[in-house]
Motif scaffolding. Sequence first.
Motif, PDB file in Angstrom:
ATOM      1  N   LYS A 184       0.830  -1.206   0.000  1.00 51.09           N
ATOM      2  CA  LYS A 184       0.000   0.000   0.000  1.00 51.09           C
ATOM      3  C   LYS A 184       0.865   1.257   0.000  1.00 51.09           C
ATOM      4  O   LYS A 184       0.496   2.269  -0.626  1.00 51.09           O
ATOM      5  CB  LYS A 184      -0.938  -0.027   1.204  1.00 51.09           C
ATOM      6  N   CYS A 185       2.015   1.195   0.675  1.00 55.10           N
ATOM      7  CA  CYS A 185       2.936   2.344   0.661  1.00 55.10           C
ATOM      8  C   CYS A 185       3.483   2.573  -0.741  1.00 55.10           C
ATOM      9  O   CYS A 185       3.586   3.721  -1.193  1.00 55.10           O
ATOM     10  CB  CYS A 185       4.066   2.103   1.646  1.00 55.10           C
ATOM     11  N   ILE A 186       3.837   1.493  -1.430  1.00 53.59           N
ATOM     12  CA  ILE A 186       4.339   1.620  -2.803  1.00 53.59           C
ATOM     13  C   ILE A 186       3.265   2.213  -3.704  1.00 53.59           C
ATOM     14  O   ILE A 186       3.540   3.098  -4.534  1.00 53.59           O
ATOM     15  CB  ILE A 186       4.796   0.245  -3.324  1.00 53.59           C
ATOM     16  N   ILE A 187       2.037   1.736  -3.548  1.00 55.03           N
ATOM     17  CA  ILE A 187       0.934   2.255  -4.365  1.00 55.03           C
ATOM     18  C   ILE A 187       0.669   3.722  -4.038  1.00 55.03           C
ATOM     19  O   ILE A 187       0.487   4.550  -4.943  1.00 55.03           O
ATOM     20  CB  ILE A 187      -0.328   1.385  -4.153  1.00 55.03           C
TER      21      ILE A 187
ATOM     22  N   VAL B 204      11.835   1.866   2.968  1.00 58.54           N
ATOM     23  CA  VAL B 204      12.416   1.286   1.751  1.00 58.54           C
ATOM     24  C   VAL B 204      11.350   1.132   0.661  1.00 58.54           C
ATOM     25  O   VAL B 204      11.665   1.225  -0.537  1.00 58.54           O
ATOM     26  CB  VAL B 204      13.113  -0.070   2.026  1.00 58.54           C
ATOM     27  N   SER B 205      10.102   0.934   1.056  1.00 57.41           N
ATOM     28  CA  SER B 205       9.020   0.848   0.064  1.00 57.41           C
ATOM     29  C   SER B 205       8.854   2.186  -0.648  1.00 57.41           C
ATOM     30  O   SER B 205       8.674   2.242  -1.868  1.00 57.41           O
ATOM     31  CB  SER B 205       7.712   0.433   0.743  1.00 57.41           C
ATOM     32  N   LYS B 206       8.902   3.252   0.131  1.00 52.40           N
ATOM     33  CA  LYS B 206       8.802   4.597  -0.455  1.00 52.40           C
ATOM     34  C   LYS B 206       9.985   4.879  -1.371  1.00 52.40           C
ATOM     35  O   LYS B 206       9.823   5.397  -2.485  1.00 52.40           O
ATOM     36  CB  LYS B 206       8.733   5.626   0.664  1.00 52.40           C
ATOM     37  N   VAL B 207      11.194   4.530  -0.933  1.00 50.41           N
ATOM     38  CA  VAL B 207      12.387   4.747  -1.754  1.00 50.41           C
ATOM     39  C   VAL B 207      12.313   3.913  -3.036  1.00 50.41           C
ATOM     40  O   VAL B 207      12.698   4.382  -4.111  1.00 50.41           O
ATOM     41  CB  VAL B 207      13.659   4.409  -0.955  1.00 50.41           C
ATOM     42  N   ALA B 208      11.806   2.683  -2.919  1.00 46.34           N
ATOM     43  CA  ALA B 208      11.687   1.825  -4.100  1.00 46.34           C
ATOM     44  C   ALA B 208      10.763   2.441  -5.140  1.00 46.34           C
ATOM     45  O   ALA B 208      11.055   2.434  -6.340  1.00 46.34           O
ATOM     46  CB  ALA B 208      11.189   0.443  -3.687  1.00 46.34           C
ATOM     47  N   ALA B 209       9.632   2.986  -4.681  1.00 49.58           N
ATOM     48  CA  ALA B 209       8.702   3.633  -5.605  1.00 49.58           C
ATOM     49  C   ALA B 209       9.349   4.855  -6.255  1.00 49.58           C
ATOM     50  O   ALA B 209       9.180   5.104  -7.456  1.00 49.58           O
ATOM     51  CB  ALA B 209       7.427   4.034  -4.868  1.00 49.58           C
ATOM     52  N   GLU B 210      10.096   5.621  -5.474  1.00 47.87           N
ATOM     53  CA  GLU B 210      10.763   6.811  -6.007  1.00 47.87           C
ATOM     54  C   GLU B 210      11.891   6.429  -6.967  1.00 47.87           C
ATOM     55  O   GLU B 210      12.132   7.126  -7.958  1.00 47.87           O
ATOM     56  CB  GLU B 210      11.309   7.657  -4.856  1.00 47.87           C
ATOM     57  N   TRP B 211      12.588   5.331  -6.661  1.00 45.51           N
ATOM     58  CA  TRP B 211      13.653   4.859  -7.566  1.00 45.51           C
ATOM     59  C   TRP B 211      13.068   4.544  -8.938  1.00 45.51           C
ATOM     60  O   TRP B 211      13.590   4.966  -9.962  1.00 45.51           O
ATOM     61  CB  TRP B 211      14.327   3.620  -6.978  1.00 45.51           C
TER      62      TRP B 211
END
Length: 1034
Positions: free
Chosen positions: A294-297, A489-496
């Motif tokens: 849900k954080c990634i979304i 890390v989920s937020k960073v992954a989405a931003e990456w």
Amino acid sequence: MFRLKTLWVVGTRPHLWEGYKYAACRSCSSKAGSQSGRNYTTQAAAEPFLSGTSSIYVEEMYKSWEKDPNTVHKSWDIYFRQVSQGAAPGTAYVRPPSLAATSMSAPSMTQPAMTSTQLTRKEPITDKIIEDHLSVQTIIRSYQLRGHHSADLDPIGINVPSMDGLLGKSVQKFGHCHLTEEEDLQRVFQLPDTTYIGGDSHSLPLGEIITRLKNIYCNHIGVEFMFINNREQTDWIKRKFETPGVMKFDKEEKRLILARLIRSQRFEEFLARKWSSEKRFGLEGGEVMIPSMKCIIDSSSTLGVESFIIGMPHRGRLNVLANVCRKPLEKIFCQFDSKLEAADEGSGDVKYHLGMSVERLNRVTNKQIKIAVVANPSHLEAVDPVVQGKCRAEQFYRGDTEGKKVMSLLLHGDAAFSGQGVVYETFHLSDLPAYTTHGTVHIVVNNQIGFTTDPRSSRSSPYCTDVARVVNAPIFHVNADDPEAVMYVSKVAAEWRATWGKDVVIDLVSYRRNGHNEIDEPMFTQPLMYKQIAKTPTVLAQYAEKLMNEGIVTQQEYEEEVSKYDQICEEAFNLAKKEKAVSNAEWLDSPWDGFFDSRQAMELPKTGIKEEVLRHISEVFSTPPPGDFVIHGGLKRILKGRMQMVNERVADWALAEALAFGSLLKEGVHVRLSGQDVERGTFSHRHHVLHHQQQDGVTHNCLNHLYKGQAPYTVENSSLSEYGVLGFELGYSLTNPNALVLWEAQFGDFANTTQCIIDQFISSGQAKWVRQNGIVLLLPHGYEGMGPEHSSARLERFLQMSNDDADHFPVQKNTEKESDDFEIQQLHEINWFVCNLTTPANIFHALRRQIALPFRKPLVIMTPKSLLRHPLARSSFDEMVEGTAFKRMIPEDGVCTNDPNNVKKLIFTTGKVYYDLIKEREKIDRDGTIAISRIEQISPFPFDLVKEEMLKYPNAKVAWVQEEHKNMGAWTYVEPRVRTVFKKISETNNEYENWLHKKCEYIGRNPEASAAAGNKQRHQFEFSQFMSHAMKEI
């Protein structure tokens, strides 16, 4: 492994100093002025870097400075200016201002007071200073490079890393780095530009440097990224993790994490209470996966993504459907009631394989988003390329050329991620122009165990995620019992992904609280692990206690939130009890809105087109590129030959295929063809992409230049992969029913490496998941003496998976006659079409029929090799003009038809061997006594046409001829169906009562284990044997 000696004694390896000149120049604070054993007797000796072999380095710097002062660091610029102006040795160096007064930006990170042994303005830079600063850089790089090996990642504490042998627990461990004294911890060092741990400070004491590095790289997050060969990308990651204070969450964010954890865990607990003996492959032990998704979304939605395509295994799927997709809980609970039958078509699938598609409001971003969870089989990771193809197709139709609107999210298990080869194949599609989805976020739910196999027996690599390194995807290992670390890390992954358009992997190190499923006993094989798991509190309990201690929530608020969700589950459970049936269509992952409503369901379409369209496409296809485009001399001859065919109004296989593609493009139908070497064609027959002979990368595709406003045509050579690429094309075909998507094997023999996609998705997808698709498989097939791996596409396997009944002759209800809609009815009820075509006209019609039909079914074609250039394998334009259609069977049309009663043998056959048979028949002059009919569409079987052909030759013996071995090819599929035709004839015609016992003779190669003979002479012998047999009249 962390003790990397990157320091060198002056005079032993001087050439290595060159790589460190910039960092060394920045080294300017130390207590070296008071070092014992370094008493300089002259001013010149106070500058030891000017002596020995290091003077070469300084001399090179000086030469560079003479040419352009901007090419050296400012400190060297000042130094050389001072020397040029006559400064005495030992006085030319000017020390930068002290940074001792600079304060840390992060209040949580305290900076020890600096020592009083700072260099004065006139104190010189020594070898020791340079070496010590380089040592600090080595320490920093060691944490960045290897810190993840020492991170605290295992929530159950079984795999606890040791600092010994990696980074060291005290400064003494850095003896090889020339920092040997405990007091060195208090020394202040200027930070290199390869780190961001200082924030606004440019220098820190060594002890603080090490403390910060440990907190960043050796805590609950292990950042594996230094293998990436792009400086900008590695710097981006460093900034995300090293900048002080970046991983902070406010009160509301923490409450949101808690609420999502409650829903994730209580959902599993509710299912466990209600259906304790049911398999559901719950998420216990990895519940934080739901907040992570849900954080990634949320983050991706903020960055502009509107559609998410999700692929995942069975573990946690019901939780994802409930708490990520928000599938009504009562619909999920109904799947546990085995007494409820489906109200619509399909045999269905187990609940933890089902997919769905939903459009909903994202409450965090207040934006509408679309989420599709793709249905999958138990074959782990098989869904990966399917998701990527579906994502790529949606990007294509939206015009999303950079992947900013549509993204894929793949979930994996640790054992499957490292064990299944399709993961590697899918990764290698990620940067290919025709296959990239511009970055995928991968979440590995790392249970640290397979079914019963632990990592020591399941992989050779240190991590289960090491396969991702091949595409330079950063890997974020994270302890799943630290929800805030997971969210970050989920937020960073989405931003990456949004920033770089590249894949990224989150290794969610967790555990599996139950066995492989809820009724499995894990203590048989992992007793120590599961004793530890039993003592480990849930992540929800740990995080709730943490927030209560921080004063973020109270015990009452926590209990109220739990009770609220439990009540939601109970209400849904009561609603589920009222359901009378389930609907398979509610679980469709790729709905085609409006497609079926606008079509006549049982109307067989004509697929011919106007001759002027045929001629226009043919002429463009046969004309060299305009301008000064230089093509190969051989292509000039090919194009000239094509134009000659156009003038003669005939088409070979390549031209007929182009006519089908071109006419569909004209009608606005997107065509996509992929596979190994498809641009030219394995047998150099297609040549859809022409290459400039004098300019690299300059190509011309004439089918994209047929008509103004036509649909785009994509033809692309794929990687040397069958499993991954066919899965990708299948996913592509699911998105839009009004597109022709084709995959061609280099040789049909190689299709068996993608058997999983064929078996679990293509042949059975509609039955399991009510999911139609119209993908076309082009499989070169034919016995031409090329050996056992270049002869057979294994026709028998495709026929075996056809779902038509060999003993049932389709008839109109309440009558014994074939209905007027016999053909369309067969096509509608079969799971796919399997053809072995012999004429260019039939490939033209078969491809156009895929789009013209009011429904979608896969089409499997055994395509020819030698027939591509066979002079008899040509079709007149008259067979493709308006009013013409696909021919399921091509009956005998020669001399035999003049006197049918004189025919002694009626041969049914399919494919290339037909041309061998008519050649042999002509050679022995039996055109009047042996009739040969071709079955072009083997499945569904043309019962009606075969019956009609048999009745035409009442005195003929019936035989089936094939070039394959008896245990292969179409024989085992055709023979029982021919018997059914005999039975039908005997029951409906009194004069043919004895046909009930009539038999069909087999003529072909004998049974074999190998698909074909490897010896050319043996191949010819087998061929001559069955050909001689076929030409016997009785």
